[in-house]
Design an enzyme around this catalytic site. Sequence first.
Site, PDB file in Angstrom:
ATOM      1  N   ASN A  95     -26.090   8.592  -2.039  1.00 38.99           N
ATOM      2  CA  ASN A  95     -24.764   7.952  -2.109  1.00 38.99           C
ATOM      3  C   ASN A  95     -24.969   6.554  -2.675  1.00 38.99           C
ATOM      4  OD1 ASN A  95     -23.621  10.078  -0.842  1.00 38.99           O
ATOM      5  ND2 ASN A  95     -23.114   9.003   1.056  1.00 38.99           N
TER       6      ASN A  95
ATOM      7  N   GLU B 202       3.628  -0.284   0.523  1.00 34.34           N
ATOM      8  CA  GLU B 202       2.930   0.784   1.243  1.00 34.34           C
ATOM      9  C   GLU B 202       3.680   2.113   1.093  1.00 34.34           C
ATOM     10  OE1 GLU B 202       0.138   1.233   2.297  1.00 34.34           O
ATOM     11  OE2 GLU B 202       0.230   2.796   3.806  1.00 34.34           O
TER      12      GLU B 202
ATOM     13  N   GLU C  46       0.350   8.616  -3.732  1.00 27.10           N
ATOM     14  CA  GLU C  46      -0.939   9.216  -3.380  1.00 27.10           C
ATOM     15  C   GLU C  46      -0.843  10.720  -3.135  1.00 27.10           C
ATOM     16  OE1 GLU C  46      -1.879   6.595   0.054  1.00 27.10           O
ATOM     17  OE2 GLU C  46      -3.900   6.688  -0.746  1.00 27.10           O
TER      18      GLU C  46
ATOM     19  N   LYS D 186     -11.665   9.084   0.774  1.00 31.35           N
ATOM     20  CA  LYS D 186     -11.310   8.377   1.999  1.00 31.35           C
ATOM     21  C   LYS D 186     -12.021   7.034   2.099  1.00 31.35           C
ATOM     22  CE  LYS D 186      -9.284   7.792   5.897  1.00 31.35           C
ATOM     23  NZ  LYS D 186      -7.884   7.364   5.783  1.00 31.35           N
TER      24      LYS D 186
HETATM   25  C1  F6R Z   1      -4.311   4.536   1.011  1.00 26.78           C
HETATM   26  C2  F6R Z   1      -5.657   4.228   1.460  1.00 26.78           C
HETATM   27  C3  F6R Z   1      -6.458   3.311   0.622  1.00 26.78           C
HETATM   28  C4  F6R Z   1      -7.342   2.432   1.521  1.00 26.78           C
HETATM   29  C5  F6R Z   1      -8.305   1.585   0.663  1.00 26.78           C
HETATM   30  C6  F6R Z   1      -9.123   0.641   1.519  1.00 26.78           C
HETATM   31  O1  F6R Z   1      -3.668   5.437   1.856  1.00 26.78           O
HETATM   32  O2  F6R Z   1      -6.110   4.720   2.450  1.00 26.78           O
HETATM   33  O3  F6R Z   1      -5.663   2.530  -0.215  1.00 26.78           O
HETATM   34  O4  F6R Z   1      -6.527   1.617   2.293  1.00 26.78           O
HETATM   35  O5  F6R Z   1      -9.147   2.418  -0.064  1.00 26.78           O
HETATM   36  O6  F6R Z   1      -9.845   1.355   2.459  1.00 26.78           O
HETATM   37  P1  F6R Z   1     -10.406   0.665   3.767  1.00 26.78           P
HETATM   38  O7  F6R Z   1      -9.233   0.270   4.593  1.00 26.78           O
HETATM   39  O8  F6R Z   1     -11.250   1.710   4.429  1.00 26.78           O
HETATM   40  O9  F6R Z   1     -11.197  -0.540   3.327  1.00 26.78           O
END
Ligand code: F6R
Length: 604
Positions: free
Chosen positions: A99, A480, A487, A599
């Site tokens: 990764n 949002e 999305e 994710k």
């Molecule tokens: C949208 C979503 C992404 C995350 C972004 C930051 O639904 O989940 O826009 O918010 O990739 O991710 P984190 O919060 O894990 O830093």
Amino acid sequence: MCGIVGYLGNKNAKEILLSGLKELEYRGYDSSGIAVLQNGKFDSFKAIGKLVNLEEKTKDFVTDNFSIGIGHTRWATHGKPTELNAHPHIGDESYVVHNGIIENYAELKQELITDGVTFLSQTDTEVIVHQFEKNLNISDSAFEAFKKTISELKGAYAILLVTKSTGETIFFAKNASPMILGINDENEKYFASSDTPLIGQCSDVNYFEDGDYGYVTPTELVIFTKDDVKKEAIFTKLSTNKLSAQKDGFRFFMEKEIYEQSSVIADTLLGRLSDDEILFNELDDSLLNGINEIKLCACGTSYHSALTASYLFERYAKIKTSTEVASEFRYRQPIMSKDTLFVVISQSGETADTLETLKMAKAAGLKTLVICNVDNSSMVRLADACILTRAGVEKGVASTKAFATQVTIFWMMALYLAKRNTSLSSQEIAKQIKFLREVPSIVKVDDEMHERIKRLSKRYLHGHGFFFIGRDVFYPLALEGALKLKEISYLHAEGYPSGEMKHGPIALADPELFTIALLPQHLLYEKAKSNVEELSARDSTICVISSQEFDKADDFIPINECTDYMLEFFEMMIVIQVLSLEIAVRLGNDVDMPRNLAKSVTVE
Ligand code: F6R
């Protein structure tokens, strides 16, 4: 984003690797693969698309002896999602999964090609296995060769490598990409890039630090630091709660997570509210002493919660606050002054851009705080202080409950800072705390409301786009809403401050342009209403979300009357989440794993 699993032991390695990869599916991927070494023989399988394709390919493959195995779900960065580009990558007698990104792969690859090596893939990862085998020819042991290889790599990596000559050994290395080792009483060893595949298999886990490398065998665990000093693992107990990983009868994890928001926000508040003050035991006075400014930095949904916070911090705590998109901040040579508290916000705690800004702030000597959902994540381990959002595992790629808990934390933090700065009276703080206590019931999804939105959603499956509009904190909520919709529905949607429409975007208004207007009763109602009227006059199709009936709307989604605008914020948050979900469901999309998305975005 890519996921890694590894296994060493006597059980069914194939099943363990496949079910581990299944637990990582929520991170997003476009191909997968495993390689297993048993009885001195390697078997390797790869497939593009969903894991069922890999399961199909391995259905006749049996693992019933001692074996070592590695597995990977790949989210394409270098090269298309093809079988050849899927991991594990093969050398002559070795396999690797990785990764991250090897930044100097092009020069290493050129040298290897000059040496006569043939590359099968377009990936950066493949250089690792060939470089290892090149070093194996000139080293006294496989470990020496692995160590030399790691020292030659630049970039971010979590690596597992297995090779035939040491058939009972898995080599590992970690730098700026998460990697965990799990153990149990049955003398098995598990690797994974996050906790979830290890729950139920392992009792204890060790989180590797950046620069760690080493190997495991049935009887040994050897770890070296980046300075080549041998060190002991630090094992901690792993949670056994796998229930939260199930869908509980909902159609999608995202839907379940929308419904869970009431209970997770209750967890977020737990032990942190008294009648007239906010208790953050995790914050030390020294963190805030001498701070005159707050900078919030994040990506995506977390950025939207940060933007919401900037309104609350300035309004309640009277502290200068700015918000930054992490991917921009990291390259614009920002001025960082030491009286600024640098706050990063991240569900995963692993987002590469956000993590990098945290490192920058630390290097510049700023005090740092992370608002995060994942304990022991890279950001949590790096920041000076951390407030956990307690949203539980979020599996839907589109974030819902993580956002809700982030905003809850920020509202609390605004009051916490307001008390410190005496910018709100005790009565005002007590009143706000009462409102905060109402949030868990406010976000309970009402069946009637869900049903109404489900019916309404059929009118919003076409058109040339959506405008989500709002003012003040309802502007980040509009952003949002638009992000959620695009999305998972793949429809074009934009969020705008209501007052901006007449500066250009209103040119798009016609009946095929859908405007989702957030009209809170308790914040700039009249102003926001005139902005909606302007759009209505240009024949845009308007859907108003409000507690106040609005006769210029084509559709109306009522929310309950609330006593404060932040409670209206949470009411509307539920509406935009459910609306996006139902539109996407009607369009037949995979809501939990939308196309092209991951994710946890651990590459920049
Ligand atoms: C949208 C979503 C992404 C995350 C972004 C930051 O639904 O989940 O826009 O918010 O990739 O991710 P984190 O919060 O894990 O830093």
